[in-house]
Design a protein around this motif. Structure first.
Motif, short mmCIF file in Angstrom:
data_model
loop_
_atom_site.label_atom_id
_atom_site.label_comp_id
_atom_site.label_asym_id
_atom_site.label_seq_id
_atom_site.Cartn_x
_atom_site.Cartn_y
_atom_site.Cartn_z
N PHE A 139 -3.68 2.65 20.68
CA PHE A 139 -2.46 1.91 20.32
C PHE A 139 -1.44 2.75 19.55
CE2 PHE A 139 -5.36 -1.76 20.89
CZ PHE A 139 -4.67 -2.34 21.93
N ILE A 140 -1.81 3.95 19.11
CA ILE A 140 -0.86 4.79 18.39
C ILE A 140 -0.47 6.03 19.20
CG2 ILE A 140 -0.50 6.21 16.33
CD1 ILE A 140 -2.30 4.21 14.82
N MET A 141 -1.46 6.77 19.65
CA MET A 141 -1.16 8.07 20.27
C MET A 141 -0.68 7.96 21.71
SD MET A 141 -1.40 10.08 17.86
CE MET A 141 -1.01 11.51 18.81
N ILE A 142 -1.25 7.07 22.49
CA ILE A 142 -0.83 6.97 23.90
C ILE A 142 0.62 6.50 24.01
CG2 ILE A 142 -1.25 5.79 26.09
CD1 ILE A 142 -4.20 6.10 25.61
N PRO A 143 1.06 5.48 23.25
CA PRO A 143 2.49 5.14 23.33
C PRO A 143 3.40 6.28 22.88
CG PRO A 143 1.29 3.30 22.43
CD PRO A 143 0.33 4.44 22.51
N LEU A 144 2.98 7.05 21.87
CA LEU A 144 3.79 8.20 21.46
C LEU A 144 3.87 9.25 22.57
CD1 LEU A 144 2.68 8.70 17.75
CD2 LEU A 144 4.88 7.94 18.58
N GLU A 145 2.77 9.50 23.24
CA GLU A 145 2.78 10.47 24.34
C GLU A 145 3.68 9.99 25.48
OE1 GLU A 145 1.46 13.52 24.85
OE2 GLU A 145 0.84 13.55 22.76
N VAL A 146 3.63 8.69 25.77
CA VAL A 146 4.47 8.15 26.84
C VAL A 146 5.94 8.26 26.46
CG1 VAL A 146 5.11 6.02 28.05
CG2 VAL A 146 2.71 6.66 27.83
N SER A 147 6.25 7.98 25.20
CA SER A 147 7.66 8.08 24.79
C SER A 147 8.15 9.52 24.81
CB SER A 147 7.85 7.46 23.40
OG SER A 147 7.19 8.25 22.41
N VAL A 179 3.08 11.42 34.83
CA VAL A 179 2.48 11.43 33.49
C VAL A 179 2.58 10.06 32.84
CG1 VAL A 179 2.77 12.36 31.16
CG2 VAL A 179 2.79 13.89 33.11
N VAL A 180 3.73 9.41 32.96
CA VAL A 180 3.91 8.08 32.37
C VAL A 180 2.98 7.07 33.04
CG1 VAL A 180 5.56 6.18 32.14
CG2 VAL A 180 6.26 8.49 31.56
N LEU A 181 2.85 7.13 34.36
CA LEU A 181 1.97 6.20 35.06
C LEU A 181 0.51 6.42 34.70
CD1 LEU A 181 3.64 6.10 38.59
CD2 LEU A 181 3.69 4.35 36.81
N VAL A 182 0.08 7.67 34.60
CA VAL A 182 -1.31 7.96 34.24
C VAL A 182 -1.61 7.50 32.81
CG1 VAL A 182 -2.95 9.83 33.77
CG2 VAL A 182 -1.62 9.83 35.88
N TYR A 183 -0.71 7.79 31.88
CA TYR A 183 -0.91 7.33 30.50
C TYR A 183 -0.90 5.80 30.41
CZ TYR A 183 -0.81 11.74 27.94
OH TYR A 183 -1.11 12.96 27.41
N SER A 184 -0.08 5.15 31.21
CA SER A 184 -0.06 3.69 31.20
C SER A 184 -1.37 3.11 31.72
CB SER A 184 1.11 3.17 32.04
OG SER A 184 2.32 3.63 31.51
N ALA A 185 -1.91 3.70 32.78
CA ALA A 185 -3.20 3.25 33.30
C ALA A 185 -4.31 3.50 32.28
CB ALA A 185 -3.52 3.96 34.61
N LEU A 186 -4.30 4.67 31.64
CA LEU A 186 -5.30 4.96 30.61
C LEU A 186 -5.18 4.00 29.43
CD1 LEU A 186 -5.29 8.85 30.47
CD2 LEU A 186 -7.13 7.37 31.23
N VAL A 234 -8.54 -2.54 27.22
CA VAL A 234 -9.45 -3.60 27.69
C VAL A 234 -10.90 -3.24 27.38
CG1 VAL A 234 -10.33 -4.73 29.77
CG2 VAL A 234 -7.88 -4.46 29.44
N GLY A 235 -11.29 -2.01 27.67
CA GLY A 235 -12.68 -1.59 27.44
C GLY A 235 -13.07 -1.61 25.98
N ASN A 236 -12.25 -1.04 25.13
CA ASN A 236 -12.60 -0.97 23.72
C ASN A 236 -12.51 -2.33 23.03
OD1 ASN A 236 -13.30 1.81 23.22
ND2 ASN A 236 -11.19 2.25 23.78
N LEU A 237 -11.54 -3.14 23.42
CA LEU A 237 -11.47 -4.48 22.84
C LEU A 237 -12.66 -5.33 23.25
CD1 LEU A 237 -7.68 -5.36 23.08
CD2 LEU A 237 -9.03 -5.06 21.01
N VAL A 253 -4.17 0.85 29.52
CA VAL A 253 -4.73 -0.46 29.90
C VAL A 253 -6.26 -0.41 29.94
CG1 VAL A 253 -4.88 -2.13 31.81
CG2 VAL A 253 -2.67 -1.18 31.14
N VAL A 254 -6.82 0.62 30.56
CA VAL A 254 -8.28 0.74 30.66
C VAL A 254 -8.91 0.88 29.27
CG1 VAL A 254 -10.13 2.23 31.49
CG2 VAL A 254 -8.25 1.63 33.00
#
Length: 102
Positions: A91-99, A43-50, A56-59, A52-53
């Motif tokens: 930048f808000i929800m994915i780090p919370l999910e990983v934590s 789960v942590v690896l999948v969220y980390s890949a999401l 990069v894509g949205n920026l 990054v993608v």
């Protein structure tokens, strides 16, 4: 009778109490769904890949829309707002999910 009782905290815990403590492993006391296992790592690896993608894509979309100011159509405004909303989720929800998964 006073409504609050005050305690001297230095007397509440002594060195003998500390010496009597025993260590217990976390895996012995936690239920299975709270332990960090292989599924949590996935789960942590999948969220980390999401993360990054999505970042990069949205920026890149946001920067390209920001640089081309000559087009002020409703569609580009809508895409800009969608990009901002997606960056907030990234930048808000994915780090919370990983934590929470870690």
């Amino acid at each position: 009778m006073e409504p609050f009782e005050f305690y001297n905290l230095s007397d509440a815990w002594t060195a003998e109490d500390t010496a009597n403590l025993t260590t217990v492993e976390a895996n012995d006391t936690l239920p299975e769904y709270l332990r960090f296992n292989d599924n949590s790592l996935i789960v942590v690896l999948v969220y980390s890949a999401l993360f990054v993608v999505a970042a990069v894509g949205n920026l890149s979309v946001f920067i390209s829309l920001f640089k081309s100011r000559r087009r002020k159509s409703r569609i580009s405004l809508m895409i800009r707002h969608l990009t901002i909303a997606d960056l907030m989720v990234t930048f808000i929800m994915i780090p919370l999910e990983v934590s929470l998964a870690a």
